[in-house]
Design an enzyme around this catalytic site. Structure first.
Site, short mmCIF file in Angstrom:
data_model
loop_
_atom_site.label_atom_id
_atom_site.label_comp_id
_atom_site.label_asym_id
_atom_site.label_seq_id
_atom_site.Cartn_x
_atom_site.Cartn_y
_atom_site.Cartn_z
N SER A 178 0.83 -1.20 0.00
CA SER A 178 0.00 0.00 0.00
C SER A 178 0.86 1.24 0.00
O SER A 178 2.03 1.21 0.38
CB SER A 178 -0.94 0.01 1.20
OG SER A 178 -0.23 0.48 2.33
N LYS A 179 0.24 2.32 -0.45
CA LYS A 179 0.93 3.60 -0.48
C LYS A 179 1.31 4.00 0.94
O LYS A 179 2.38 4.54 1.19
CB LYS A 179 -0.03 4.62 -1.08
CG LYS A 179 0.59 5.97 -1.33
CD LYS A 179 -0.45 6.87 -1.98
CE LYS A 179 0.14 8.21 -2.37
NZ LYS A 179 -0.82 9.00 -3.12
N ARG A 180 0.38 3.72 1.86
CA ARG A 180 0.60 4.12 3.24
C ARG A 180 1.86 3.48 3.82
O ARG A 180 2.58 4.07 4.59
CB ARG A 180 -0.63 3.76 4.09
CG ARG A 180 -0.97 4.85 5.09
CD ARG A 180 -2.34 4.63 5.71
NE ARG A 180 -3.32 4.14 4.75
CZ ARG A 180 -4.14 3.12 5.00
NH1 ARG A 180 -4.07 2.47 6.13
NH2 ARG A 180 -5.03 2.76 4.11
N GLY B 275 4.40 2.98 2.27
CA GLY B 275 5.55 3.46 1.51
C GLY B 275 6.05 2.41 0.54
O GLY B 275 7.22 2.39 0.17
#
Ligand code: GLU
Length: 474
Positions: free
Chosen positions: A252-254, A256
């Site tokens: 996920s983007k969260r 990183g």
């Protein structure tokens, strides 16, 4: 029938490597069978929309060689290709289903639904809408609509029996119909849910192969009931196992997690990334691992996609990417390394020739552009440190003599060229009567602090006479 696949992302402006892998598989399925590859933007959740996301997807896919035959920026005859521009279409089909008795208006308030959810929670059972509004009469519905009551349209599920379909990757999938919820097709704001829009669009866009994440594996029977209700032919389903991060967690983007653009900006090569990602959960019939996109198009068979989740492994990516690094021409190599060098070090007193020479000797030593920074730090820092292994090696008593002779010879070089440095090394070989490891290693360690590196004469040349003498005297 012409094969058609689609990549159907939400426009979040971010494509992690798992998203890109889906696009690659969809592209390869289409191209292997001589078909079309489409882009459809699934923006029915308007809160996730990001400005410029469509361009971002086009740019990413273009860099990777995945060209769309149709999409928002190059429409064909199946448009619009953005779901928020197709609201009338979804409404028309939702009403048709109501007409046919396969869907119904639901006026239940959020409060009532919350209450039902709470009850289900307390009983520790999965929440399923109870079908309350299924019983409304035509008159009741008309009155409610006339009074401006908000409504959704729900799919009417069979309550008995089973539904089965065949997935290319997971084989036969069967669910009991009683667990299928009367899911919402059209929301009260007029937007469709994914559950509805995917079916309408895939049918109208004549998609023959639906390749998507396996989170849709168990809801596909619901979609099939919609195809059946309309009397439409169902597509072939290829559900893809997840790509997990090295930590075993969902990407996920969260977290990183790497997006293609991050890798690209770090100087990874799209060919390398595409090659690596294709092997993430798919394998060819041979043990070969290096493939161009054209080669992949020829051999890609979705039946060889694995059911188990794939783990994103940077080491393997680096190994594959380094293969492509070795083949780069000098201009391309400079373009993906020099910006990183400039950012990390002061190059103001270095000539273009020097920079080019440096990058060239490291071509076979780096797996992506930005790695040039860490491997070349010995050229930029004042002090170099030897690790334990180097220190151990340097304890050999014969080394002092070798280094002394080397220093004298280096001092005497008047013309600082790689050839002359090479000659010096040969002279040391003669005079100190050492060869191989006992010749190269002491010099390399003393001037670079490392046991391995590119050709020694080039390294010495690029360090420069002053630095070499200074390090010899430390
Ligand atoms: N918009 C969906 C997603 O991003 C796509 C799923 C599909 O390919 O149908 O998960």
């Amino acid at each position: 029938m012409r094969v058609r696949t689609r990549y159907a992302p939400s426009p979040t402006g971010y494509m992690h490597v798992g998203n890109l892998r889906s696009a690659i598989f969809e592209y390869l399925i289409a191209k292997n069978l001589g078909g079309d590859f489409l882009l459809r933007i699934e923006d029915t959740d308007q809160t996730r929309r990001v400005e410029g996301a469509v361009e971002f997807i086009y740019d990413t896919c273009k860099l990777c060689g995945l060209d769309f035959d149709e999409g928002p920026n190059n429409p064909g005859k199946y448009g619009p290709y953005i779901q928020s521009e197709r609201l009338d279409i979804y409404k028309e089909y939702a009403l048709q289903l109501v007409e046919m008795g396969k869907a119904y208006y639901c006026f239940c308030s959020e409060e009532r639904l919350d209450e039902l959810r709470k009850e289900a929670d307390e009983k520790r059972i999965a929440f399923l809408y109870d079908g309350h509004c299924k019983k409304l009469t035509k008159e009741e519905i008309d009155t409610k609509i006339k009074n401006g009551e908000r409504y959704v349209i729900r799919q009417k599920m069979p309550k008995e029996g089973i539904s089965t379909y065949d997935d290319v990757v997971y084989g036969e999938i069967t669910v009991e119909n009683r667990i299928l919820e009367d899911q919402i097709l059209l929301k009260s704001d007029g937007f469709p849910t994914y559950n509805f829009a995917n079916v309408i669009d895939d049918h109208l866009m004549e998609i023959t192969h639906v390749a998507r994440g396996n989170e849709y594996l168990m809801s596909t029977p619901k979609y099939n009931l919609l195809y059946d209700a309309f009397g439409w032919e169902k597509p072939t389903y290829v559900h893809l196992p997840m790509v997990l991060g090295g930590d075993g967690l969902k990407l996920s983007k969260r977290n990183g997690d790497a997006s293609f653009m991050d890798l690209y900006h770090d100087g990874y090569l799209p060919e390398g990334v595409v090659n690596y990602l294709t092997l993430l959960g798919w394998s060819p019939e041979t043990t070969d691992e290096i493939f161009t996109l054209d080669e992949l198009i020829k051999i890609f068979n979705p039946k060889r996609i694995s059911k188990s989740p794939a783990i994103y492994d940077v080491k393997k990516l680096n190994w594959i990417n380094s293969h492509y690094m070795k083949k780069l021409d000098i201009d391309k190599l400079l373009s993906i390394t020099v910006p990183h060098l400039k950012e990390a070090y002061d190059l103001s007193d270095k000539s273009d020739e020097w920079i080019k020479h440096l990058v060239t000797i490291y071509q076979n030593h780096i797996s992506y552009g930005k790695e040039i920074v860490e491997v070349t730090d010995l050229f930029f820092k004042e002090d170099i440190k030897m690790n334990d292994e180097c220190q151990e090696f340097m304890k050999d008593p014969s080394i002092a003599n070798t280094l002394k002779i080397f220093e004298e010879e280096i001092m005497n070089i008047s013309d600082w060229t790689v050839e002359n440095i090479n000659t010096v090394i040969n002279t040391v070989k003669e005079k100190a009567d050492v060869k191989g490891k006992m010749l190269y290693m002491p010099i390399r360690i003393k001037i670079s602090g490392q046991m391995h590196g590119p050709e020694l004469p080039d390294t010495i040349y690029l360090l420069g006479k002053d630095v070499v003498l200074k390090r010899l005297n430390k």
